[in-house]
Design an enzyme around this catalytic site. Sequence first.
Site, PDB file in Angstrom:
ATOM      1  N   THR A 112      15.482  42.182  23.099  1.00  0.00           N
ATOM      2  CA  THR A 112      15.748  43.504  22.392  1.00  0.00           C
ATOM      3  C   THR A 112      16.415  44.739  23.361  1.00  0.00           C
ATOM      4  O   THR A 112      15.880  44.836  24.362  1.00  0.00           O
ATOM      5  CB  THR A 112      14.546  43.948  21.876  1.00  0.00           C
ATOM      6  OG1 THR A 112      14.158  43.112  20.660  1.00  0.00           O
ATOM      7  CG2 THR A 112      14.564  45.422  21.047  1.00  0.00           C
ATOM      8  N   GLU A 124      17.545  48.639  23.855  1.00  0.00           N
ATOM      9  CA  GLU A 124      17.287  50.124  23.103  1.00  0.00           C
ATOM     10  C   GLU A 124      18.188  50.812  23.561  1.00  0.00           C
ATOM     11  O   GLU A 124      18.812  51.322  24.554  1.00  0.00           O
ATOM     12  CB  GLU A 124      16.119  50.598  23.913  1.00  0.00           C
ATOM     13  CG  GLU A 124      14.828  49.776  23.925  1.00  0.00           C
ATOM     14  CD  GLU A 124      13.846  49.824  24.948  1.00  0.00           C
ATOM     15  OE1 GLU A 124      14.273  50.109  26.290  1.00  0.00           O
ATOM     16  OE2 GLU A 124      12.646  49.520  24.952  1.00  0.00           O
ATOM     17  N   GLN A 133      23.483  43.101  31.760  1.00  0.00           N
ATOM     18  CA  GLN A 133      23.361  42.114  32.880  1.00  0.00           C
ATOM     19  C   GLN A 133      21.850  41.891  32.827  1.00  0.00           C
ATOM     20  O   GLN A 133      21.100  42.744  33.290  1.00  0.00           O
ATOM     21  CB  GLN A 133      24.236  42.385  34.094  1.00  0.00           C
ATOM     22  CG  GLN A 133      23.953  43.903  34.635  1.00  0.00           C
ATOM     23  CD  GLN A 133      24.815  44.084  35.665  1.00  0.00           C
ATOM     24  OE1 GLN A 133      25.868  43.599  36.108  1.00  0.00           O
ATOM     25  NE2 GLN A 133      24.914  45.429  36.061  1.00  0.00           N
ATOM     26  N   GLN A 158      10.908  36.147  19.773  1.00  0.00           N
ATOM     27  CA  GLN A 158      11.653  37.076  18.782  1.00  0.00           C
ATOM     28  C   GLN A 158      13.091  36.861  18.595  1.00  0.00           C
ATOM     29  O   GLN A 158      13.791  36.249  19.388  1.00  0.00           O
ATOM     30  CB  GLN A 158      11.538  38.649  19.262  1.00  0.00           C
ATOM     31  CG  GLN A 158      12.400  38.814  20.529  1.00  0.00           C
ATOM     32  CD  GLN A 158      12.039  40.189  21.133  1.00  0.00           C
ATOM     33  OE1 GLN A 158      11.213  40.941  20.717  1.00  0.00           O
ATOM     34  NE2 GLN A 158      12.766  40.445  22.340  1.00  0.00           N
TER      35      GLN A 158
END
Length: 190
Positions: free
Chosen positions: A127, A129, A148, A174
């Site tokens: 994930t 942000e 990266q 996830q």
Amino acid sequence: MLLSDRDLRAEISAGRLGIDPFDDSLVQPSSVDVRLDCMFRVFNNTRYTHIDPAQRQDELTSVVEPTKGDPFVLHPGEFVLGSTLEIFSLPGDLAGRLEGKSSLGRLGLLTHSTAGFIDPGFSGHITLELSNVANLPITLWPGMKIGQLCILKLTSPSEHPYGSSGVGSKYQGQRGPTPSRSYQNFIRST
């Protein structure tokens, strides 16, 4: 120890470091470029008066997927969750560190706020942000290089890698941009 391009390819070839889909052209001198997936999680600012990390707030965010071929536009000051196109699987003796791309940082795009560390044993999409600290909107194209991943060799294998029972691996496996599950860790003092 930070793995070099040779070491990264060796770990991938041996099947210890999983990257799916894998594209060898994404291997850099000491990292692997990661690409942006097509799903984003945006905040529903009208559903809650505030964010409370101790509370489960299922409708705090919702998934948005741009029409195929279209970008997602991240406006100045906005924060959204995205995810890597790739699924990563790390063995118990390798950890990862997600970094942004310099060229995107120079445009005002931050790839992660605080969660750049990938534990040994993790498996899933990472994930992202995403924040726009520029004063103009930034277009985010699914499939573009967005960051990266540096891979670090531990001095010994982790005794309890991410995904082990009792570790509290809330994000193992996830798929896509996964909302915060901070409420699962929250302990109120009495």
